[in-house]
Design a protein around this motif. Structure first.
Motif, PDB file in Angstrom:
ATOM      1  N   ARG A  53      15.172   1.382   4.814  1.00  0.00           N
ATOM      2  CA  ARG A  53      16.080   2.251   5.570  1.00  0.00           C
ATOM      3  C   ARG A  53      15.431   3.602   5.871  1.00  0.00           C
ATOM      4  O   ARG A  53      15.542   4.123   6.979  1.00  0.00           O
ATOM      5  CB  ARG A  53      17.383   2.449   4.796  1.00  0.00           C
ATOM      6  N   LEU A  54      14.712   4.157   4.895  1.00  0.00           N
ATOM      7  CA  LEU A  54      14.100   5.471   5.076  1.00  0.00           C
ATOM      8  C   LEU A  54      12.813   5.435   5.898  1.00  0.00           C
ATOM      9  O   LEU A  54      12.478   6.420   6.556  1.00  0.00           O
ATOM     10  CB  LEU A  54      13.796   6.097   3.699  1.00  0.00           C
ATOM     11  N   ALA A  55      12.092   4.321   5.823  1.00  0.00           N
ATOM     12  CA  ALA A  55      10.801   4.224   6.518  1.00  0.00           C
ATOM     13  C   ALA A  55      10.714   2.900   7.276  1.00  0.00           C
ATOM     14  O   ALA A  55       9.931   2.014   6.924  1.00  0.00           O
ATOM     15  CB  ALA A  55       9.655   4.344   5.505  1.00  0.00           C
ATOM     16  N   PRO A  56      11.531   2.746   8.318  1.00  0.00           N
ATOM     17  CA  PRO A  56      11.591   1.457   9.015  1.00  0.00           C
ATOM     18  C   PRO A  56      10.277   1.037   9.680  1.00  0.00           C
ATOM     19  O   PRO A  56      10.078  -0.147   9.925  1.00  0.00           O
ATOM     20  CB  PRO A  56      12.694   1.665  10.054  1.00  0.00           C
ATOM     21  N   ASN A  57       9.393   1.970   9.946  1.00  0.00           N
ATOM     22  CA  ASN A  57       8.126   1.633  10.593  1.00  0.00           C
ATOM     23  C   ASN A  57       6.938   1.685   9.638  1.00  0.00           C
ATOM     24  O   ASN A  57       5.793   1.665  10.083  1.00  0.00           O
ATOM     25  CB  ASN A  57       7.884   2.571  11.776  1.00  0.00           C
ATOM     26  N   ALA A  58       7.201   1.729   8.345  1.00  0.00           N
ATOM     27  CA  ALA A  58       6.119   1.792   7.357  1.00  0.00           C
ATOM     28  C   ALA A  58       5.272   0.520   7.413  1.00  0.00           C
ATOM     29  O   ALA A  58       5.803  -0.576   7.614  1.00  0.00           O
ATOM     30  CB  ALA A  58       6.696   1.966   5.965  1.00  0.00           C
ATOM     31  N   PRO A  59       3.970   0.651   7.240  1.00  0.00           N
ATOM     32  CA  PRO A  59       3.108  -0.541   7.271  1.00  0.00           C
ATOM     33  C   PRO A  59       3.435  -1.530   6.153  1.00  0.00           C
ATOM     34  O   PRO A  59       3.154  -2.722   6.295  1.00  0.00           O
ATOM     35  CB  PRO A  59       1.697   0.022   7.134  1.00  0.00           C
ATOM     36  N   GLU A  60       4.048  -1.078   5.074  1.00  0.00           N
ATOM     37  CA  GLU A  60       4.396  -1.964   3.952  1.00  0.00           C
ATOM     38  C   GLU A  60       5.667  -2.761   4.197  1.00  0.00           C
ATOM     39  O   GLU A  60       5.989  -3.669   3.437  1.00  0.00           O
ATOM     40  CB  GLU A  60       4.584  -1.138   2.664  1.00  0.00           C
ATOM     41  N   ARG A  61       6.376  -2.447   5.269  1.00  0.00           N
ATOM     42  CA  ARG A  61       7.675  -3.082   5.518  1.00  0.00           C
ATOM     43  C   ARG A  61       7.592  -4.614   5.514  1.00  0.00           C
ATOM     44  O   ARG A  61       8.383  -5.280   4.847  1.00  0.00           O
ATOM     45  CB  ARG A  61       8.264  -2.607   6.841  1.00  0.00           C
ATOM     46  N   ARG A  62       6.652  -5.164   6.225  1.00  0.00           N
ATOM     47  CA  ARG A  62       6.550  -6.630   6.312  1.00  0.00           C
ATOM     48  C   ARG A  62       6.327  -7.255   4.937  1.00  0.00           C
ATOM     49  O   ARG A  62       6.968  -8.242   4.578  1.00  0.00           O
ATOM     50  CB  ARG A  62       5.447  -7.037   7.271  1.00  0.00           C
ATOM     51  N   ALA A  63       5.437  -6.663   4.141  1.00  0.00           N
ATOM     52  CA  ALA A  63       5.173  -7.194   2.800  1.00  0.00           C
ATOM     53  C   ALA A  63       6.411  -7.088   1.911  1.00  0.00           C
ATOM     54  O   ALA A  63       6.707  -8.008   1.140  1.00  0.00           O
ATOM     55  CB  ALA A  63       3.988  -6.463   2.166  1.00  0.00           C
TER      56      ALA A  63
END
Length: 85
Positions: A53-63
Motif C-alpha cells: 500500500r505504501l510503495a505500490p511501485n517498489a521493485p520488491e512488490r512482485r516478489a
C-alpha cells in the motif's frame, strides 16, 4: 540481529520501527521478511500488505506478492490502482 540468524529479536525491533515510523514502507517490508522467517504468517501478511500500500511501485512488490500467494494461495493481494501504475 537478522545477520546472526536471530529473527525473533529482529522481528521485535522492526515492529518497533514500524510503530515509530508507520509510513516508512521498507520498515514494513523488513518486518514482513523477519516474521516470515519466524513463521508468523499473520504478522508477515499484515506488514507486506502495508508495504504494498505504501510503495505500490517498489521493485520488491512482485516478489512480495509471489511469496504471499505461495504461503496463502487464497490470500488477496491488493491490486495496483490505475494512478499507481
Amino acid at each position: 540481529e537478522a545477520l546472526r540468524g536471530n529473527f525473533a529479536a529482529s522481528s521485535v525491533a522492526l515492529e518497533r520501527a514500524c510503530e515509530l515510523s508507520p509510513t516508512f514502507a521498507y520498515a514494513h517490508y523488513n518486518a514482513g521478511m523477519a516474521w516470515y522467517r519466524e513463521r508468523r504468517l499473520d504478522k508477515m501478511a499484515t506488514h507486506f500488505e502495508t508495504f504494498i500500500r505504501l510503495a505500490p511501485n517498489a521493485p520488491e512488490r512482485r516478489a512480495v506478492e509471489q511469496l504471499m500467494r505461495s504461503i496463502r494461495p487464497r490470500h488477496r493481494v491488493p491490486r495496483r490502482s490505475r494512478a499507481a501504475t
